[in-house]
Design a protein around this motif. Structure first.
Motif, PDB file in Angstrom:
ATOM      1  N   LEU A  10     -14.918  -6.927  10.905  1.00 52.16           N
ATOM      2  CA  LEU A  10     -13.533  -6.576  11.315  1.00 52.16           C
ATOM      3  C   LEU A  10     -12.405  -7.214  10.205  1.00 52.16           C
ATOM      4  O   LEU A  10     -11.360  -6.197   9.931  1.00 52.16           O
ATOM      5  N   ARG A  11     -12.437  -8.373  10.030  1.00 54.12           N
ATOM      6  CA  ARG A  11     -11.528  -9.098   9.002  1.00 54.12           C
ATOM      7  C   ARG A  11     -11.676  -8.206   7.783  1.00 54.12           C
ATOM      8  O   ARG A  11     -10.579  -8.020   7.260  1.00 54.12           O
ATOM      9  N   ARG A  12     -12.789  -8.050   7.405  1.00 55.05           N
ATOM     10  CA  ARG A  12     -12.682  -7.173   6.026  1.00 55.05           C
ATOM     11  C   ARG A  12     -12.019  -5.927   6.136  1.00 55.05           C
ATOM     12  O   ARG A  12     -11.722  -5.668   5.256  1.00 55.05           O
ATOM     13  N   ALA A  13     -12.334  -5.175   7.217  1.00 57.00           N
ATOM     14  CA  ALA A  13     -11.745  -4.146   7.395  1.00 57.00           C
ATOM     15  C   ALA A  13     -10.392  -3.990   7.447  1.00 57.00           C
ATOM     16  O   ALA A  13      -9.413  -3.227   7.028  1.00 57.00           O
ATOM     17  N   VAL A  14      -9.676  -5.122   8.338  1.00 56.85           N
ATOM     18  CA  VAL A  14      -8.189  -5.411   7.971  1.00 56.85           C
ATOM     19  C   VAL A  14      -7.889  -5.555   6.565  1.00 56.85           C
ATOM     20  O   VAL A  14      -6.581  -5.122   5.968  1.00 56.85           O
ATOM     21  N   VAL A  15      -8.442  -6.386   5.914  1.00 54.27           N
ATOM     22  CA  VAL A  15      -7.965  -6.654   4.337  1.00 54.27           C
ATOM     23  C   VAL A  15      -8.143  -5.335   3.732  1.00 54.27           C
ATOM     24  O   VAL A  15      -7.312  -5.058   2.834  1.00 54.27           O
ATOM     25  N   LEU A  16      -9.439  -4.640   3.456  1.00 49.78           N
ATOM     26  CA  LEU A  16      -9.457  -3.400   2.835  1.00 49.78           C
ATOM     27  C   LEU A  16      -8.404  -2.204   3.338  1.00 49.78           C
ATOM     28  O   LEU A  16      -7.870  -1.797   2.262  1.00 49.78           O
ATOM     29  N   LEU A  17      -8.133  -2.316   4.400  1.00 48.12           N
ATOM     30  CA  LEU A  17      -7.130  -1.189   5.060  1.00 48.12           C
ATOM     31  C   LEU A  17      -5.747  -1.629   4.585  1.00 48.12           C
ATOM     32  O   LEU A  17      -5.004  -0.801   3.981  1.00 48.12           O
ATOM     33  N   ALA A  18      -5.564  -2.813   4.560  1.00 48.02           N
ATOM     34  CA  ALA A  18      -4.140  -3.300   4.079  1.00 48.02           C
ATOM     35  C   ALA A  18      -4.104  -3.214   2.676  1.00 48.02           C
ATOM     36  O   ALA A  18      -2.876  -2.793   2.181  1.00 48.02           O
ATOM     37  N   ILE A  19      -5.037  -3.667   1.820  1.00 47.76           N
ATOM     38  CA  ILE A  19      -4.731  -3.421   0.374  1.00 47.76           C
ATOM     39  C   ILE A  19      -4.771  -1.834   0.042  1.00 47.76           C
ATOM     40  O   ILE A  19      -4.060  -1.404  -0.906  1.00 47.76           O
ATOM     41  N   TYR A  20      -5.495  -0.944   0.451  1.00 51.47           N
ATOM     42  CA  TYR A  20      -5.686   0.447   0.483  1.00 51.47           C
ATOM     43  C   TYR A  20      -4.265   1.041   0.746  1.00 51.47           C
ATOM     44  O   TYR A  20      -3.679   1.539  -0.108  1.00 51.47           O
ATOM     45  N   TRP A  21      -3.538   0.563   1.668  1.00 51.70           N
ATOM     46  CA  TRP A  21      -2.216   1.100   1.998  1.00 51.70           C
ATOM     47  C   TRP A  21      -1.288   0.818   1.053  1.00 51.70           C
ATOM     48  O   TRP A  21      -0.331   1.448   0.768  1.00 51.70           O
ATOM     49  N   ALA A  22      -1.389  -0.655   0.839  1.00 51.46           N
ATOM     50  CA  ALA A  22      -0.699  -0.951  -0.267  1.00 51.46           C
ATOM     51  C   ALA A  22      -0.658  -0.459  -1.638  1.00 51.46           C
ATOM     52  O   ALA A  22       0.355  -0.038  -2.151  1.00 51.46           O
ATOM     53  N   GLY A  23      -2.042  -0.037  -1.923  1.00 47.24           N
ATOM     54  CA  GLY A  23      -2.122   0.764  -3.318  1.00 47.24           C
ATOM     55  C   GLY A  23      -1.462   2.260  -3.184  1.00 47.24           C
ATOM     56  O   GLY A  23      -0.876   2.599  -4.295  1.00 47.24           O
ATOM     57  N   MET A  24      -1.578   2.795  -1.870  1.00 51.42           N
ATOM     58  CA  MET A  24      -1.023   4.046  -1.743  1.00 51.42           C
ATOM     59  C   MET A  24       0.623   4.154  -1.746  1.00 51.42           C
ATOM     60  O   MET A  24       1.153   4.926  -2.665  1.00 51.42           O
ATOM     61  N   LEU A  25       0.935   2.951  -1.235  1.00 51.06           N
ATOM     62  CA  LEU A  25       2.277   2.526  -1.084  1.00 51.06           C
ATOM     63  C   LEU A  25       3.077   2.629  -2.657  1.00 51.06           C
ATOM     64  O   LEU A  25       3.897   3.345  -2.911  1.00 51.06           O
ATOM     65  N   VAL A  26       2.352   1.769  -3.336  1.00 45.95           N
ATOM     66  CA  VAL A  26       2.699   1.801  -4.685  1.00 45.95           C
ATOM     67  C   VAL A  26       2.666   3.062  -5.568  1.00 45.95           C
ATOM     68  O   VAL A  26       3.595   3.340  -6.328  1.00 45.95           O
ATOM     69  N   GLY A  27       1.598   3.659  -5.381  1.00 45.30           N
ATOM     70  CA  GLY A  27       1.286   4.864  -6.061  1.00 45.30           C
ATOM     71  C   GLY A  27       2.400   6.117  -5.753  1.00 45.30           C
ATOM     72  O   GLY A  27       2.898   6.637  -6.768  1.00 45.30           O
ATOM     73  N   VAL A  28       2.540   6.060  -4.486  1.00 43.99           N
ATOM     74  CA  VAL A  28       3.535   7.424  -4.074  1.00 43.99           C
ATOM     75  C   VAL A  28       5.053   6.802  -4.267  1.00 43.99           C
ATOM     76  O   VAL A  28       5.641   7.668  -4.925  1.00 43.99           O
ATOM     77  N   SER A  29       5.207   5.670  -3.807  1.00 47.68           N
ATOM     78  CA  SER A  29       6.970   5.225  -3.402  1.00 47.68           C
ATOM     79  C   SER A  29       7.329   4.715  -4.933  1.00 47.68           C
ATOM     80  O   SER A  29       8.638   4.867  -5.157  1.00 47.68           O
ATOM     81  N   PHE A  30       6.548   4.420  -5.533  1.00 45.51           N
ATOM     82  CA  PHE A  30       7.280   3.753  -7.162  1.00 45.51           C
ATOM     83  C   PHE A  30       6.619   4.405  -8.054  1.00 45.51           C
ATOM     84  O   PHE A  30       7.512   4.737  -8.875  1.00 45.51           O
ATOM     85  N   LEU A  31       5.701   4.853  -8.239  1.00 43.96           N
ATOM     86  CA  LEU A  31       4.814   5.346  -9.467  1.00 43.96           C
ATOM     87  C   LEU A  31       5.257   6.998  -9.692  1.00 43.96           C
ATOM     88  O   LEU A  31       5.753   7.564 -10.581  1.00 43.96           O
ATOM     89  N   ALA A  32       4.886   7.726  -8.571  1.00 45.96           N
ATOM     90  CA  ALA A  32       4.912   9.128  -8.448  1.00 45.96           C
ATOM     91  C   ALA A  32       6.549   9.557  -8.466  1.00 45.96           C
ATOM     92  O   ALA A  32       6.712  10.393  -8.908  1.00 45.96           O
ATOM     93  N   THR A  33       7.292   8.683  -7.851  1.00 50.98           N
ATOM     94  CA  THR A  33       8.685   8.966  -7.563  1.00 50.98           C
ATOM     95  C   THR A  33       9.278   8.779  -8.910  1.00 50.98           C
ATOM     96  O   THR A  33      10.082   9.681  -9.448  1.00 50.98           O
ATOM     97  N   LEU A  34       9.082   7.786  -9.843  1.00 46.10           N
ATOM     98  CA  LEU A  34       9.724   7.781 -11.059  1.00 46.10           C
ATOM     99  C   LEU A  34       9.232   8.933 -12.193  1.00 46.10           C
ATOM    100  O   LEU A  34       9.991   9.403 -12.639  1.00 46.10           O
ATOM    101  N   ALA A  35       7.941   9.069 -12.050  1.00 45.85           N
ATOM    102  CA  ALA A  35       7.258  10.237 -12.983  1.00 45.85           C
ATOM    103  C   ALA A  35       8.166  11.613 -12.639  1.00 45.85           C
ATOM    104  O   ALA A  35       8.439  12.388 -13.333  1.00 45.85           O
TER     105      ALA A  35
END
Length: 146
Positions: A10-35
């Motif tokens: 469960l702890r690993r799932a929390v960590v993985l989901l948080a990092i996965y969401w953070a990666g999507m956020l960076v990709g969508v909100s910061f990289l794709a928007t600028l591009a």
């Protein structure tokens, strides 16, 4: 022994989901928007419309991630409940974005697309949205590293 393994996964799932969401956020909100706004063949109306569709879809994905994180944090037990305020803050930011910022930005985009003047603001909704995204990114990396 069984609860130790369950807690571990469960702890690993929390960590993985948080990092996965953070990666999507960076990709969508910061990289794709600028591009998107640097593509010379993309007109401003089209870029704004694509941005609107992208952020509404991503908002729904974020709600799924937030609810999954909330459930996982509750399942981890008392030892990891310190994560609950982080998840609740993430949900609060999503509420702010879903019910105030996105509709307000949509209204501004509609005005722009109709060629009407935009009302002046000290701090634009887009800037507030950016700061919310930045705070979500920090919270997600913190949650993923804890």
């Amino acid at each position: 022994m069984r609860s130790v393994w369950l807690h571990f996964w469960l702890r690993r799932a929390v960590v993985l989901l948080a990092i996965y969401w953070a990666g999507m956020l960076v990709g969508v909100s910061f990289l794709a928007t600028l591009a998107k706004f640097q593509a010379p063949s993309l007109t401003m109306p089209v870029a704004l419309d694509v941005g609107r569709a992208t952020f509404h879809l991503f908002n729904r994905v974020e709600w799924g991630c937030a609810l999954a994180l909330l459930v996982l944090v509750f399942l981890t037990g008392k030892r990891l409940r310190f994560r609950l305020p982080l998840v609740l803050l993430l949900i609060g930011l999503l509420v702010l974005q879903t019910f105030w910022l996105l509709p307000g930005m949509d209204a501004r985009i509609d005005l722009l697309l109709r060629g009407q003047p935009l009302p002046t603001e000290k701090l634009s909704l887009h800037q507030i949205y950016f700061y919310c995204e930045l705070l979500k990114g920090i919270l997600l990396f913190w949650l993923g590293c804890s």
